[in-house]
Motif scaffolding. Structure first.
Motif, PDB file in Angstrom:
ATOM      1  N   HIS A 198       0.831  -1.252   0.127  1.00  0.00           N
ATOM      2  CA  HIS A 198      -0.045  -0.003  -0.089  1.00  0.00           C
ATOM      3  C   HIS A 198       0.843   1.414   0.123  1.00  0.00           C
ATOM      4  O   HIS A 198       1.443   1.539   1.051  1.00  0.00           O
ATOM      5  CB  HIS A 198      -0.972  -0.008   1.291  1.00  0.00           C
ATOM      6  N   PRO A 199       1.077   2.065  -1.041  1.00  0.00           N
ATOM      7  CA  PRO A 199       1.845   3.162  -1.176  1.00  0.00           C
ATOM      8  C   PRO A 199       1.733   4.189  -0.043  1.00  0.00           C
ATOM      9  O   PRO A 199       2.695   4.660   0.311  1.00  0.00           O
ATOM     10  CB  PRO A 199       1.486   3.831  -2.538  1.00  0.00           C
ATOM     11  N   LEU A 200       0.446   4.591   0.311  1.00  0.00           N
ATOM     12  CA  LEU A 200       0.063   5.593   1.403  1.00  0.00           C
ATOM     13  C   LEU A 200       0.784   5.196   2.608  1.00  0.00           C
ATOM     14  O   LEU A 200       1.395   5.773   3.348  1.00  0.00           O
ATOM     15  CB  LEU A 200      -1.432   5.786   1.524  1.00  0.00           C
ATOM     16  N   ILE A 201       0.799   3.758   3.058  1.00  0.00           N
ATOM     17  CA  ILE A 201       1.265   3.501   4.225  1.00  0.00           C
ATOM     18  C   ILE A 201       2.843   3.525   4.268  1.00  0.00           C
ATOM     19  O   ILE A 201       3.366   3.808   5.273  1.00  0.00           O
ATOM     20  CB  ILE A 201       0.522   2.039   4.620  1.00  0.00           C
ATOM     21  N   LEU A 268     -10.119  16.156   7.270  1.00  0.00           N
ATOM     22  CA  LEU A 268      -9.611  14.957   7.035  1.00  0.00           C
ATOM     23  C   LEU A 268      -8.872  14.509   8.342  1.00  0.00           C
ATOM     24  O   LEU A 268      -8.847  13.584   8.932  1.00  0.00           O
ATOM     25  CB  LEU A 268      -8.967  14.467   5.913  1.00  0.00           C
ATOM     26  N   PHE A 269      -7.968  15.795   8.624  1.00  0.00           N
ATOM     27  CA  PHE A 269      -7.143  15.547   9.890  1.00  0.00           C
ATOM     28  C   PHE A 269      -7.918  15.525  11.236  1.00  0.00           C
ATOM     29  O   PHE A 269      -7.762  14.581  11.947  1.00  0.00           O
ATOM     30  CB  PHE A 269      -6.155  16.877  10.011  1.00  0.00           C
ATOM     31  N   GLY A 270      -9.050  16.149  11.093  1.00  0.00           N
ATOM     32  CA  GLY A 270      -9.982  16.146  12.262  1.00  0.00           C
ATOM     33  C   GLY A 270     -10.715  14.872  12.462  1.00  0.00           C
ATOM     34  O   GLY A 270     -10.737  14.098  13.441  1.00  0.00           O
ATOM     35  N   TRP A 271     -10.969  14.441  11.027  1.00  0.00           N
ATOM     36  CA  TRP A 271     -11.673  13.059  11.293  1.00  0.00           C
ATOM     37  C   TRP A 271     -10.785  12.040  11.377  1.00  0.00           C
ATOM     38  O   TRP A 271     -11.135  10.930  12.130  1.00  0.00           O
ATOM     39  CB  TRP A 271     -12.169  12.877   9.711  1.00  0.00           C
ATOM     40  N   THR A 316      -1.575  10.762   6.363  1.00  0.00           N
ATOM     41  CA  THR A 316      -2.954  10.164   5.697  1.00  0.00           C
ATOM     42  C   THR A 316      -3.899  11.372   5.369  1.00  0.00           C
ATOM     43  O   THR A 316      -4.339  11.410   4.083  1.00  0.00           O
ATOM     44  CB  THR A 316      -3.546   9.420   6.954  1.00  0.00           C
ATOM     45  N   SER A 317      -3.766  12.482   5.952  1.00  0.00           N
ATOM     46  CA  SER A 317      -4.869  13.552   5.847  1.00  0.00           C
ATOM     47  C   SER A 317      -4.345  14.363   4.515  1.00  0.00           C
ATOM     48  O   SER A 317      -5.049  14.949   3.749  1.00  0.00           O
ATOM     49  CB  SER A 317      -4.997  14.441   7.030  1.00  0.00           C
ATOM     50  N   LEU A 318      -3.224  14.286   4.256  1.00  0.00           N
ATOM     51  CA  LEU A 318      -2.382  15.095   3.163  1.00  0.00           C
ATOM     52  C   LEU A 318      -2.478  14.251   1.720  1.00  0.00           C
ATOM     53  O   LEU A 318      -2.365  14.974   0.842  1.00  0.00           O
ATOM     54  CB  LEU A 318      -0.953  15.413   3.282  1.00  0.00           C
ATOM     55  N   PHE A 319      -2.376  13.078   1.932  1.00  0.00           N
ATOM     56  CA  PHE A 319      -2.263  12.178   0.767  1.00  0.00           C
ATOM     57  C   PHE A 319      -3.189  11.266   0.544  1.00  0.00           C
ATOM     58  O   PHE A 319      -3.398  10.762  -0.629  1.00  0.00           O
ATOM     59  CB  PHE A 319      -1.088  11.475   0.743  1.00  0.00           C
ATOM     60  N   SER A 320      -4.270  11.081   1.318  1.00  0.00           N
ATOM     61  CA  SER A 320      -5.539  10.171   1.063  1.00  0.00           C
ATOM     62  C   SER A 320      -6.198  11.157   0.046  1.00  0.00           C
ATOM     63  O   SER A 320      -6.513  12.190   0.021  1.00  0.00           O
ATOM     64  CB  SER A 320      -6.223   9.941   2.340  1.00  0.00           C
ATOM     65  N   TYR A 321      -7.103  10.271  -0.777  1.00  0.00           N
ATOM     66  CA  TYR A 321      -7.891  11.121  -1.732  1.00  0.00           C
ATOM     67  C   TYR A 321      -9.380  10.633  -1.370  1.00  0.00           C
ATOM     68  O   TYR A 321     -10.385  10.505  -2.385  1.00  0.00           O
ATOM     69  CB  TYR A 321      -7.587  10.777  -3.342  1.00  0.00           C
ATOM     70  N   ALA A 330     -13.625   8.735   8.706  1.00  0.00           N
ATOM     71  CA  ALA A 330     -12.242   8.727   8.134  1.00  0.00           C
ATOM     72  C   ALA A 330     -12.005   7.141   7.685  1.00  0.00           C
ATOM     73  O   ALA A 330     -12.939   6.748   8.049  1.00  0.00           O
ATOM     74  CB  ALA A 330     -11.175   8.927   9.225  1.00  0.00           C
ATOM     75  N   ASP A 331     -11.449   7.186   6.838  1.00  0.00           N
ATOM     76  CA  ASP A 331     -11.047   6.044   6.132  1.00  0.00           C
ATOM     77  C   ASP A 331      -9.950   5.370   7.196  1.00  0.00           C
ATOM     78  O   ASP A 331      -8.826   5.401   6.842  1.00  0.00           O
ATOM     79  CB  ASP A 331     -10.498   5.750   4.759  1.00  0.00           C
ATOM     80  N   VAL A 332     -10.348   4.623   8.294  1.00  0.00           N
ATOM     81  CA  VAL A 332      -9.531   4.339   9.249  1.00  0.00           C
ATOM     82  C   VAL A 332      -8.455   3.164   8.891  1.00  0.00           C
ATOM     83  O   VAL A 332      -7.429   2.878   9.494  1.00  0.00           O
ATOM     84  CB  VAL A 332     -10.067   3.893  10.817  1.00  0.00           C
TER      85      VAL A 332
END
Length: 358
Positions: A198-201, A268-271, A316-321, A330-332
């Motif tokens: 998973h690239p984001l992780i 997204l950061f708050g979520w 996660t908040s910066l790069f998640s779409y 959030a997509d936990v």
């Protein structure tokens, strides 16, 4: 994870220590494998398994299976009838399991359950190599065996298990052997595999290591130019070729990237911060107790783990779409690395406080 106060208390080994470790490992193994194949594969698991079936037939993640076409959401993940969106490592792991065994739910989930067992072994190895006292091991065991999400993520035929294991292994190697060239090469190789999982992780973990070195290890391990070669070469050997094949920008999903505005990132950061605790990845009380435990022990590891959690949420908040227009949670699943960090924060925080009451 070495702890200054723990090392002052002496070696945590011997028959009782090993007995407790054996109980933790045995119960964790039961949680991971009991009734593993009882339930049918759900949506995302089925996608991984169908990708594995395509690999067994063609060597690639083809969407054409006999007379069927696996094209979810009007083929948003496809290019030339091949899945080019889903990170491929999970499907190749399941394909190997299918090839060894049979094509059913148990063998689909088996590789990821084995990743869970390996993750527990790595964490127990960290306790042993750093000679942590028994009470820290007991606190870790209680936190681990009560963490339902940790085991559930490993019991699914999806990228969660492979990403968690690779993240735990990379962080362990960084903490235990960063100054050895061979270990850095291995970290680079595992980072490449994590990108394929998973690239984001993988970006999360790289950011955690880079920020931890910059804030906490820079003086004890000054930067050396050869690090770039040791880490970068094995990682790029895996990552660069994969981008020509499995790349979201090659599929229709790239359209989602333009729908997430920078203003949405703050939401997204708050979520992500809220749902990290709503989904019970860790108790919110840990963050409230962490400053008290730090003042009691002056253990910098409490600061390091807390900062790592912040970095994961930020990345996660910066790069998640994830689109905030279509949901309010959030997509936990992108925050799974927070699970082992939460376990670490549990015994780091409760250990010093528990010591003062015994």
């Amino acid at each position: 994870f070495p702890v200054t106060i723990a090392k002052r208390e002496g070696v945590g080994s011997g028959m009782v220590w090993w007995s407790v470790a054996a109980v933790i490992l045995s119960l964790a193994t039961f949680y991971l494998f009991a009734n593993l194949g009882t339930y049918s594969l759900w949506d995302d698991e089925a996608e991984t398994a169908l990708g594995a079936r395509g690999i067994l037939k063609t060597g690639d993640t083809t969407a054409v299976l006999d007379h069927n076409l696996n094209a979810r959401r009007a083929g948003i993940n496809l290019k030339n009838l091949h899945d080019r969106l889903t990170p491929p490592l999970g499907s190749y792991m399941v394909a190997t399991s299918f090839w060894v065994g049979r094509q059913d739910a148990w063998f689909a989930r088996l590789p990821f359950a084995l990743c869970g067992l390996a993750s527990v072994l790595v964490m127990l190895s960290a306790f042993h190599s750093n000679k942590l006292p028994l009470r820290y091991l007991v606190l870790f065991g209680v936190a681990l065996l009560c963490q339902v999400s940790f085991f559930l993520f490993f019991r699914q035929a999806r990228y969660y298990g492979s990403s968690l294991f690779l993240s735990v292994a990379i962080i362990y190697l960084y903490l235990e052997g960063w100054n050895r060239a061979g270990v850095r090469v291995l970290i680079g190789l595992l980072t490449g595999f994590l990108f394929l999982s998973h690239p984001l992780i993988s970006v999360q973990v790289v950011a955690v290591l880079a920020s931890d070195w910059l804030l906490f290890r820079r003086k004890e391990s000054p930067f050396e130019a050869r690090w770039i070669f040791d880490l970068g070469l094995p990682a790029l050997i895996l990552i660069i070729p994969s981008l020509f094949v499995w790349n979201p920008f090659l599929t229709k999903s790239k359209e989602y990237l333009h729908e997430v505005r920078w203003a949405d990132r703050l939401t997204l950061f708050g979520w992500n911060f809220r749902d990290l605790f709503t989904a019970e990845f860790m108790p919110l009380a840990l963050l409230l107790l962490a400053p008290v435990a730090y003042l009691a022990s002056r253990d910098r590891w409490i600061l390091r783990v807390s900062f790592a959690l912040l970095v994961i949420i930020l990345i996660t908040s910066l790069f998640s779409y994830q689109r905030v227009q279509v949901t309010n949670v959030a997509d936990v699943r992108y925050l799974v690395v927070a699970l082992p960090l939460g376990l670490a924060l549990s015994w780091l925080t409760l250990g010093p406080l528990f010591a003062r009451t015994t």
